[in-house]
Design an enzyme around this catalytic site. Structure first.
Site, mmCIF file in Angstrom:
data_model
loop_
_atom_site.group_PDB
_atom_site.id
_atom_site.type_symbol
_atom_site.label_atom_id
_atom_site.label_comp_id
_atom_site.label_asym_id
_atom_site.label_seq_id
_atom_site.Cartn_x
_atom_site.Cartn_y
_atom_site.Cartn_z
ATOM 1 N N ILE A 295 -17.648 33.913 14.240
ATOM 2 C CA ILE A 295 -18.532 32.927 14.744
ATOM 3 C C ILE A 295 -19.748 33.134 13.892
ATOM 4 O O ILE A 295 -20.564 34.294 14.120
ATOM 5 C CB ILE A 295 -18.936 32.864 16.034
ATOM 6 C CG1 ILE A 295 -17.659 32.711 17.070
ATOM 7 C CG2 ILE A 295 -20.106 32.213 16.538
ATOM 8 C CD1 ILE A 295 -17.792 32.648 18.599
ATOM 9 N N PRO A 296 -19.989 32.485 12.716
ATOM 10 C CA PRO A 296 -20.753 33.005 11.502
ATOM 11 C C PRO A 296 -22.162 32.713 11.899
ATOM 12 O O PRO A 296 -22.991 31.874 11.192
ATOM 13 C CB PRO A 296 -20.107 31.888 10.512
ATOM 14 C CG PRO A 296 -19.908 30.692 11.114
ATOM 15 C CD PRO A 296 -19.191 31.355 12.503
ATOM 16 N N CYS A 297 -22.927 33.558 12.741
ATOM 17 C CA CYS A 297 -24.352 33.397 13.197
ATOM 18 C C CYS A 297 -25.189 33.936 11.753
ATOM 19 O O CYS A 297 -26.328 33.456 11.911
ATOM 20 C CB CYS A 297 -24.646 34.087 14.377
ATOM 21 S SG CYS A 297 -24.144 35.892 14.281
ATOM 22 N N HIS A 298 -24.387 34.587 10.999
ATOM 23 C CA HIS A 298 -25.108 34.945 9.798
ATOM 24 C C HIS A 298 -25.520 33.925 8.885
ATOM 25 O O HIS A 298 -26.036 34.179 7.829
ATOM 26 C CB HIS A 298 -24.465 36.161 9.069
ATOM 27 C CG HIS A 298 -22.958 35.623 8.644
ATOM 28 N ND1 HIS A 298 -22.024 35.522 9.701
ATOM 29 C CD2 HIS A 298 -22.504 35.061 7.347
ATOM 30 C CE1 HIS A 298 -20.763 35.047 8.922
ATOM 31 N NE2 HIS A 298 -21.185 34.647 7.659
ATOM 32 N N ARG A 299 -24.962 32.705 9.205
ATOM 33 C CA ARG A 299 -25.216 31.561 8.109
ATOM 34 C C ARG A 299 -26.592 30.622 8.872
ATOM 35 O O ARG A 299 -26.751 29.579 8.116
ATOM 36 C CB ARG A 299 -23.876 30.538 8.121
ATOM 37 C CG ARG A 299 -22.634 31.322 7.704
ATOM 38 C CD ARG A 299 -21.406 30.371 7.532
ATOM 39 N NE ARG A 299 -20.316 31.331 7.081
ATOM 40 C CZ ARG A 299 -19.159 31.024 7.350
ATOM 41 N NH1 ARG A 299 -18.770 29.950 7.846
ATOM 42 N NH2 ARG A 299 -18.130 31.858 6.905
#
Length: 278
Positions: free
Chosen positions: A240-244
């Protein structure tokens, strides 16, 4: 991973000095490596030269991605419900929420397998139920990472073992799409959190968005702060790409597992999806 630790040191230096555009010798010195060795190790890790990676970390690059994203691929991915663009081939990540019975009484009804593995961004802890991945976190300290997992489900039954669900999921780091089938996540969260996490899955690899834009896309335009909280509570790192999600200014901002790791992930993804850019 030893190489990641060295690269992280260099990325920390690059992140703090990109406005001065440091040269190869300066970046290598920050990592306590010779320029030749640093260039080789960095290229093996990122797939591009340190100089090109430096360009991916500039504010201008981030702002351009945000500008382009609003009108192109993110909208298409979001509208179609895909977790990414054609670069992701047949990879789909689906969330199944836990039922109240599965996590009441501290997860007493759950049997969770867990294991430690290496990723391009350091050691990682991955945990799964028979229905899918329930937790994934970077594990710089294994004991602390495991304690954080068991605190979420204090009455669950835990077994340290690698199962097929975990094994298949970890192929995402190698980008071996031929070995990936659908990835299923089995998560505990409120309806709002799940909605935010599902929206995060629709940000294509190599692209970025902002908290306010994410709030708008889930039809809660005034809930940027609540969206930020939900992003920070994401229980599944990288998948789940919360880094984006970054600041509207183009600055990358903070990250639950460390701002340097976030910088590394954003740059690594940009390099993997746009290797010939610049």
């Amino acid at each position: 991973m030893n190489n990641y630790d060295k690269i992280a040191t260099a990325i920390d230096y690059i992140s703090n000095n990109f406005r001065e555009q440091p040269d190869l010798q300066q970046m290598a010195a920050a990592a306590h490596m010779s320029p030749f060795h640093f260039q080789r190790v960095f290229a093996e890790w990122a797939g591009v030269t340190p100089k090109k990676f430096l360009q991916y970390l500039t504010l201008t690059h981030a702002k351009n991605i945000l500008k382009d994203t609003k009108a192109t691929v993110f909208d298409a991915a979001f509208e179609t419900g895909l977790s990414g663009t054609g670069r992701l081939h047949d990879l789909f990540i689906n969330i199944e929420s836990m039922t109240p019975g599965e996590f009441k009484n501290g997860g007493k009804a759950l049997h969770i397998n867990y294991s430690f593995a290496e990723s391009p961004f350091g050691n990682i802890l991955v945990a799964s139920t028979p229905k899918g991945i329930c937790h994934m976190a970077f594990a710089d300290n294994r004991e602390a990472a495991l304690a954080a997992l068991t605190a979420q489900f204090p009455n669950a039954t835990f077994t340290q073992m690698v199962d097929l669900i975990q094994q298949n999921t970890l192929y995402i780091f190698t980008q071996d799409w031929s070995r990936l089938s659908d990835i299923k996540l089995h998560l505990k969260g409120t309806a709002f959190q799940l909605k935010v996490w599902e929206a995060l899955l629709k940000i294509p690899m190599g692209n970025l968005t902002t908290y306010s834009d994410l709030a708008r896309r889930i039809d809660h335009p005034n809930a940027s702060r609540a969206v930020g909280t939900a992003v920070g509570q994401n229980p599944v790192a990288f998948l789940i790409p919360c880094h984006r999600v970054i600041k509207a200014t183009g600055e990358l901002g903070q990250y639950h597992w460390g701002s340097i790791r976030k910088t590394a992930m954003v740059g690594w993804e940009a390099a993997k999806t746009n290797p010939n850019e610049y």
